[in-house]
Design an enzyme around this catalytic site. Sequence first.
Site, PDB file in Angstrom:
ATOM      1  N   GLY A   1     -15.992   3.409   3.094  1.00 17.34           N
ATOM      2  CA  GLY A   1     -14.612   3.912   3.131  1.00 17.34           C
ATOM      3  C   GLY A   1     -13.774   3.488   1.947  1.00 17.34           C
ATOM      4  O   GLY A   1     -12.587   3.809   1.890  1.00 17.34           O
ATOM      5  N   GLN A   2     -14.369   2.756   0.985  1.00 22.77           N
ATOM      6  CA  GLN A   2     -13.585   2.329  -0.190  1.00 22.77           C
ATOM      7  C   GLN A   2     -13.191   3.562  -1.001  1.00 22.77           C
ATOM      8  O   GLN A   2     -14.016   4.447  -1.246  1.00 22.77           O
ATOM      9  CB  GLN A   2     -14.414   1.368  -1.066  1.00 22.77           C
ATOM     10  CG  GLN A   2     -13.617   0.787  -2.229  1.00 22.77           C
ATOM     11  CD  GLN A   2     -14.402  -0.238  -3.051  1.00 22.77           C
ATOM     12  OE1 GLN A   2     -15.594  -0.437  -2.830  1.00 22.77           O
ATOM     13  NE2 GLN A   2     -13.741  -0.869  -3.992  1.00 22.77           N
TER      14      GLN A   2
ATOM     15  N   HIS B   1     -10.146  -5.233  -3.367  1.00 23.23           N
ATOM     16  CA  HIS B   1      -8.844  -5.601  -2.794  1.00 23.23           C
ATOM     17  C   HIS B   1      -9.019  -5.972  -1.328  1.00 23.23           C
ATOM     18  O   HIS B   1      -9.918  -5.483  -0.657  1.00 23.23           O
ATOM     19  CB  HIS B   1      -7.839  -4.453  -2.914  1.00 23.23           C
ATOM     20  CG  HIS B   1      -8.391  -3.135  -2.456  1.00 23.23           C
ATOM     21  ND1 HIS B   1      -9.204  -2.353  -3.256  1.00 23.23           N
ATOM     22  CD2 HIS B   1      -8.268  -2.474  -1.282  1.00 23.23           C
ATOM     23  CE1 HIS B   1      -9.546  -1.260  -2.592  1.00 23.23           C
ATOM     24  NE2 HIS B   1      -9.002  -1.323  -1.378  1.00 23.23           N
TER      25      HIS B   1
ATOM     26  N   HIS C   1      -6.968  -5.775   2.282  1.00 20.18           N
ATOM     27  CA  HIS C   1      -5.856  -5.148   3.003  1.00 20.18           C
ATOM     28  C   HIS C   1      -5.314  -6.163   4.007  1.00 20.18           C
ATOM     29  O   HIS C   1      -6.097  -6.770   4.756  1.00 20.18           O
ATOM     30  CB  HIS C   1      -6.343  -3.966   3.847  1.00 20.18           C
ATOM     31  CG  HIS C   1      -6.870  -2.800   3.080  1.00 20.18           C
ATOM     32  ND1 HIS C   1      -6.136  -1.664   2.857  1.00 20.18           N
ATOM     33  CD2 HIS C   1      -8.092  -2.570   2.517  1.00 20.18           C
ATOM     34  CE1 HIS C   1      -6.882  -0.780   2.197  1.00 20.18           C
ATOM     35  NE2 HIS C   1      -8.067  -1.313   1.979  1.00 20.18           N
TER      36      HIS C   1
ATOM     37  N   ASP D   1       0.865  -1.184   0.000  1.00 19.29           N
ATOM     38  CA  ASP D   1       0.000   0.000   0.000  1.00 19.29           C
ATOM     39  C   ASP D   1       0.904   1.238   0.000  1.00 19.29           C
ATOM     40  O   ASP D   1       1.847   1.335   0.793  1.00 19.29           O
ATOM     41  CB  ASP D   1      -0.901  -0.017   1.236  1.00 19.29           C
ATOM     42  CG  ASP D   1      -2.048   0.966   1.120  1.00 19.29           C
ATOM     43  OD1 ASP D   1      -3.211   0.523   1.129  1.00 19.29           O
ATOM     44  OD2 ASP D   1      -1.780   2.191   1.032  1.00 19.29           O
TER      45      ASP D   1
HETATM   46  P1  5GP Z   1      -9.694   1.374   0.027  1.00 17.47           P
HETATM   47  O1  5GP Z   1      -9.886   2.723   0.643  1.00 17.47           O
HETATM   48  O2  5GP Z   1     -10.296   1.415  -1.364  1.00 17.47           O
HETATM   49  O3  5GP Z   1     -10.131   0.208   0.842  1.00 17.47           O
HETATM   50  O4  5GP Z   1      -8.132   1.176  -0.110  1.00 17.47           O
HETATM   51  C1  5GP Z   1      -7.377   1.710  -1.133  1.00 17.47           C
HETATM   52  C2  5GP Z   1      -5.941   1.650  -0.662  1.00 17.47           C
HETATM   53  O5  5GP Z   1      -5.128   1.910  -1.787  1.00 17.47           O
HETATM   54  C3  5GP Z   1      -5.580   2.689   0.386  1.00 17.47           C
HETATM   55  O6  5GP Z   1      -5.087   2.040   1.550  1.00 17.47           O
HETATM   56  C4  5GP Z   1      -4.545   3.576  -0.280  1.00 17.47           C
HETATM   57  O7  5GP Z   1      -3.521   3.959   0.604  1.00 17.47           O
HETATM   58  C5  5GP Z   1      -4.031   2.687  -1.387  1.00 17.47           C
HETATM   59  N1  5GP Z   1      -3.606   3.388  -2.588  1.00 17.47           N
HETATM   60  C6  5GP Z   1      -4.179   4.467  -3.168  1.00 17.47           C
HETATM   61  N2  5GP Z   1      -3.517   4.815  -4.292  1.00 17.47           N
HETATM   62  C7  5GP Z   1      -2.507   3.917  -4.425  1.00 17.47           C
HETATM   63  C8  5GP Z   1      -1.485   3.754  -5.398  1.00 17.47           C
HETATM   64  O8  5GP Z   1      -1.349   4.496  -6.368  1.00 17.47           O
HETATM   65  N3  5GP Z   1      -0.626   2.711  -5.208  1.00 17.47           N
HETATM   66  C9  5GP Z   1      -0.735   1.866  -4.129  1.00 17.47           C
HETATM   67  N4  5GP Z   1       0.179   0.898  -4.036  1.00 17.47           N
HETATM   68  N5  5GP Z   1      -1.676   2.002  -3.193  1.00 17.47           N
HETATM   69  C10 5GP Z   1      -2.568   3.012  -3.339  1.00 17.47           C
END
Ligand code: 5GP
Length: 142
Positions: free
Chosen positions: A95-96, A102, A104, A33
């Site tokens: 919160g997505q 994905h 985490h 991340d």
């Molecule tokens: P969500 O909020 O959708 O559950 O998680 C998205 C995750 O992607 C977040 O933890 C954020 O830090 C990570 N993220 C956002 N943009 C990028 C990116 O460009 N590269 C990587 N490796 N992680 C990212």
Amino acid sequence: MAYDPNNIFAKILRGEADAHVVLDEEHCLGFMDLMPQSPGHTLIIPREPAESIFDLSTEALGQLITTTQRVARAVKAAFKPPGMMIVQLNGADAGQTVFHIHFHVIPRYEGEGLTLHARSVAAPAQLREHAARIKAELESAP
Ligand code: 5GP
């Protein structure tokens, strides 16, 4: 909402955006991340395009959770955290922030809280070093 093929994870899958990859296989990709909530925070995504758990095929979900367990074991071996959070968010209201499903894998350390979700970009050298530690564990796993 229709799947957006230009979301950042789709770009990472196509090699159009960089990531510190720990696992690259037929059905899934695992990478660090960019804004880790704790040291070792890793993401696992399917190659199948799907926004959320509701859109993903059952077959791809099976592959994704199996790969998530494999990566989580490697993160556990590499960082030895006393606890591990494995989470998956569906929809902006949950919160997505990136709309390609994905999981985490977030190590939890005694007495240490989490940094805020998707806020501070980690140093590339640190992400590189963390990815190398996880990759080494994956390569040595039976
Ligand atoms: P969500 O909020 O959708 O559950 O998680 C998205 C995750 O992607 C977040 O933890 C954020 O830090 C990570 N993220 C956002 N943009 C990028 C990116 O460009 N590269 C990587 N490796 N992680 C990212």
